[in-house]
Motif scaffolding. Sequence first.
Motif, PDB file in Angstrom:
ATOM      1  N   SER A 138     -35.956  13.423  17.723  1.00  0.00           N
ATOM      2  CA  SER A 138     -36.631  13.717  18.982  1.00  0.00           C
ATOM      3  C   SER A 138     -36.273  15.145  19.402  1.00  0.00           C
ATOM      4  N   SER A 139     -35.794  15.340  20.611  1.00  0.00           N
ATOM      5  CA  SER A 139     -35.507  16.685  21.109  1.00  0.00           C
ATOM      6  C   SER A 139     -34.898  16.575  22.489  1.00  0.00           C
ATOM      7  N   GLY A 140     -34.150  17.602  22.870  1.00  0.00           N
ATOM      8  CA  GLY A 140     -33.726  17.677  24.260  1.00  0.00           C
ATOM      9  C   GLY A 140     -34.910  17.725  25.203  1.00  0.00           C
ATOM     10  N   LEU A 141     -36.042  18.227  24.704  1.00  0.00           N
ATOM     11  CA  LEU A 141     -37.247  18.320  25.537  1.00  0.00           C
ATOM     12  C   LEU A 141     -37.937  16.973  25.722  1.00  0.00           C
ATOM     13  N   ALA A 142     -37.437  15.926  25.096  1.00  0.00           N
ATOM     14  CA  ALA A 142     -37.901  14.572  25.405  1.00  0.00           C
ATOM     15  C   ALA A 142     -37.386  14.132  26.769  1.00  0.00           C
ATOM     16  N   PHE A 143     -36.363  14.847  27.289  1.00  0.00           N
ATOM     17  CA  PHE A 143     -35.689  14.424  28.514  1.00  0.00           C
ATOM     18  C   PHE A 143     -35.813  15.428  29.650  1.00  0.00           C
ATOM     19  N   ALA A 144     -36.261  16.632  29.340  1.00  0.00           N
ATOM     20  CA  ALA A 144     -36.518  17.659  30.344  1.00  0.00           C
ATOM     21  C   ALA A 144     -37.600  18.575  29.782  1.00  0.00           C
ATOM     22  N   PRO A 145     -38.727  18.742  30.478  1.00  0.00           N
ATOM     23  CA  PRO A 145     -39.876  19.426  29.878  1.00  0.00           C
ATOM     24  C   PRO A 145     -39.797  20.945  29.938  1.00  0.00           C
ATOM     25  N   LEU A 146     -40.254  21.558  28.848  1.00  0.00           N
ATOM     26  CA  LEU A 146     -40.502  22.995  28.817  1.00  0.00           C
ATOM     27  C   LEU A 146     -41.989  23.187  29.121  1.00  0.00           C
ATOM     28  N   LYS A 147     -42.293  23.932  30.166  1.00  0.00           N
ATOM     29  CA  LYS A 147     -43.670  24.003  30.650  1.00  0.00           C
ATOM     30  C   LYS A 147     -44.625  24.612  29.624  1.00  0.00           C
ATOM     31  N   ALA A 148     -44.129  25.433  28.701  1.00  0.00           N
ATOM     32  CA  ALA A 148     -44.996  26.102  27.731  1.00  0.00           C
ATOM     33  C   ALA A 148     -45.492  25.175  26.635  1.00  0.00           C
ATOM     34  N   THR A 149     -44.842  24.010  26.466  1.00  0.00           N
ATOM     35  CA  THR A 149     -45.148  23.157  25.310  1.00  0.00           C
ATOM     36  C   THR A 149     -45.342  21.693  25.720  1.00  0.00           C
ATOM     37  N   GLU A 225     -23.007  18.819  21.696  1.00  0.00           N
ATOM     38  CA  GLU A 225     -22.647  19.144  23.077  1.00  0.00           C
ATOM     39  C   GLU A 225     -23.740  19.950  23.776  1.00  0.00           C
ATOM     40  N   ARG A 226     -24.399  20.849  23.028  1.00  0.00           N
ATOM     41  CA  ARG A 226     -25.382  21.742  23.652  1.00  0.00           C
ATOM     42  C   ARG A 226     -26.583  21.002  24.215  1.00  0.00           C
ATOM     43  N   VAL A 227     -26.884  19.809  23.707  1.00  0.00           N
ATOM     44  CA  VAL A 227     -28.088  19.106  24.163  1.00  0.00           C
ATOM     45  C   VAL A 227     -27.810  18.173  25.334  1.00  0.00           C
ATOM     46  N   LYS A 228     -26.558  17.916  25.640  1.00  0.00           N
ATOM     47  CA  LYS A 228     -26.231  16.954  26.695  1.00  0.00           C
ATOM     48  C   LYS A 228     -26.680  17.427  28.070  1.00  0.00           C
ATOM     49  N   PHE A 229     -26.755  18.738  28.263  1.00  0.00           N
ATOM     50  CA  PHE A 229     -27.287  19.289  29.517  1.00  0.00           C
ATOM     51  C   PHE A 229     -28.692  18.771  29.774  1.00  0.00           C
ATOM     52  N   LEU A 230     -29.528  18.738  28.740  1.00  0.00           N
ATOM     53  CA  LEU A 230     -30.894  18.240  28.879  1.00  0.00           C
ATOM     54  C   LEU A 230     -30.937  16.713  28.864  1.00  0.00           C
ATOM     55  N   ARG A 231     -30.187  16.106  27.961  1.00  0.00           N
ATOM     56  CA  ARG A 231     -30.264  14.661  27.757  1.00  0.00           C
ATOM     57  C   ARG A 231     -29.842  13.868  28.987  1.00  0.00           C
ATOM     58  N   HIS A 232     -28.825  14.318  29.702  1.00  0.00           N
ATOM     59  CA  HIS A 232     -28.235  13.498  30.754  1.00  0.00           C
ATOM     60  C   HIS A 232     -28.516  13.998  32.167  1.00  0.00           C
ATOM     61  N   GLY A 233     -29.476  14.911  32.322  1.00  0.00           N
ATOM     62  CA  GLY A 233     -29.768  15.450  33.643  1.00  0.00           C
ATOM     63  C   GLY A 233     -30.141  14.389  34.657  1.00  0.00           C
ATOM     64  N   ASP A 238     -29.002  15.671  38.445  1.00  0.00           N
ATOM     65  CA  ASP A 238     -29.370  17.080  38.606  1.00  0.00           C
ATOM     66  C   ASP A 238     -30.591  17.443  37.755  1.00  0.00           C
ATOM     67  N   TYR A 239     -31.486  16.471  37.583  1.00  0.00           N
ATOM     68  CA  TYR A 239     -32.670  16.674  36.736  1.00  0.00           C
ATOM     69  C   TYR A 239     -33.491  17.882  37.197  1.00  0.00           C
ATOM     70  N   ASP A 240     -33.732  18.017  38.491  1.00  0.00           N
ATOM     71  CA  ASP A 240     -34.556  19.132  38.983  1.00  0.00           C
ATOM     72  C   ASP A 240     -33.921  20.476  38.639  1.00  0.00           C
ATOM     73  N   GLN A 241     -32.607  20.551  38.750  1.00  0.00           N
ATOM     74  CA  GLN A 241     -31.921  21.791  38.405  1.00  0.00           C
ATOM     75  C   GLN A 241     -31.993  22.069  36.905  1.00  0.00           C
ATOM     76  N   VAL A 242     -31.891  21.008  36.096  1.00  0.00           N
ATOM     77  CA  VAL A 242     -32.005  21.166  34.643  1.00  0.00           C
ATOM     78  C   VAL A 242     -33.371  21.725  34.279  1.00  0.00           C
ATOM     79  N   VAL A 243     -34.419  21.151  34.854  1.00  0.00           N
ATOM     80  CA  VAL A 243     -35.781  21.602  34.557  1.00  0.00           C
ATOM     81  C   VAL A 243     -35.975  23.047  35.007  1.00  0.00           C
ATOM     82  N   ALA A 244     -35.470  23.378  36.182  1.00  0.00           N
ATOM     83  CA  ALA A 244     -35.597  24.755  36.677  1.00  0.00           C
ATOM     84  C   ALA A 244     -34.855  25.734  35.784  1.00  0.00           C
ATOM     85  N   THR A 245     -33.658  25.380  35.373  1.00  0.00           N
ATOM     86  CA  THR A 245     -32.876  26.261  34.503  1.00  0.00           C
ATOM     87  C   THR A 245     -33.543  26.440  33.153  1.00  0.00           C
ATOM     88  N   LEU A 246     -34.018  25.343  32.588  1.00  0.00           N
ATOM     89  CA  LEU A 246     -34.685  25.385  31.289  1.00  0.00           C
ATOM     90  C   LEU A 246     -35.889  26.303  31.329  1.00  0.00           C
TER      91      LEU A 246
END
Length: 254
Positions: A138-149, A225-233, A238-246
């Motif tokens: 899958s992907s970290g983007l399964a849990f927090a969307p990148l607006k371009a894709t 470890e690098r994907v846990k920021f997206l996976r567990h937002g 803190d999902y909204d902050q994760v999406v904004a940061t991404l």
Amino acid sequence: MDITNSTVFIPGATSGIGLALAVALHEQGSTVVVGGRRADLLEQIATEHPGIDTVRIDTTDPESIASAAKEVLERHPDLDTLVAMAGIMRVEDWHHPEGFLATAEETFTTNVLGPIRLVGAFVEHLQTRPHATIVTVSSGLAFAPLKATPSYDASKAAIHMLSEALRLQLADTSVRVTELVPPSVATDLMPGQRESSFAMPLDEFVSEVVDLLRTQPDAYEILVERVKFLRHGEARGDYDQVVATLNAADSHGS
């Protein structure tokens, strides 16, 4: 999954994460078969990595999948692991249909139908093995969307939920379902991604994945470890902050 003694088929592994993982598993002691569309790349892999077998496969083509599955099982009847690696990622503009319809269809054919068809080609065989594994990607983007894709994000969210349900359905068999969840990794999945400071170096990613597979052979998800920021937002609240940061980052991520 015993990475020191498995027989693994990885379609979509002629470059990037797939190839690096194939080489790493081979070095750990597993028998590895790499699948891909381009004969020249397969020949190069076989030459540069003696002992890795190769097979032609186009995961967007059901007939190619069926043919490759037959070939792999004839040559490796002890196959016990399938890694459904193939995937594409495209930038889209959903303000008008010309900006997304064709890429959306291509993305779902490759990223969702491809793995489904691969599972269909191997699931009966895998159930005959005393210990078997289906690895979805899958992907970290399964849990927090990148607006371009949007289509890529949605396709990987589909793979996540497919993995969850398939794990439940196959709980009465010898087949385990493990979901590999990459962050952005420095590959050529997207233009510029290999050079992006946001992307995790490929060798570091694969090294951490191999360590997790070795130390957590029964894990449902493989999370560096690098994907846990997206996976567990969402779980952290803190999902909204994760999406904004991404989406503030000048990068694309897998």
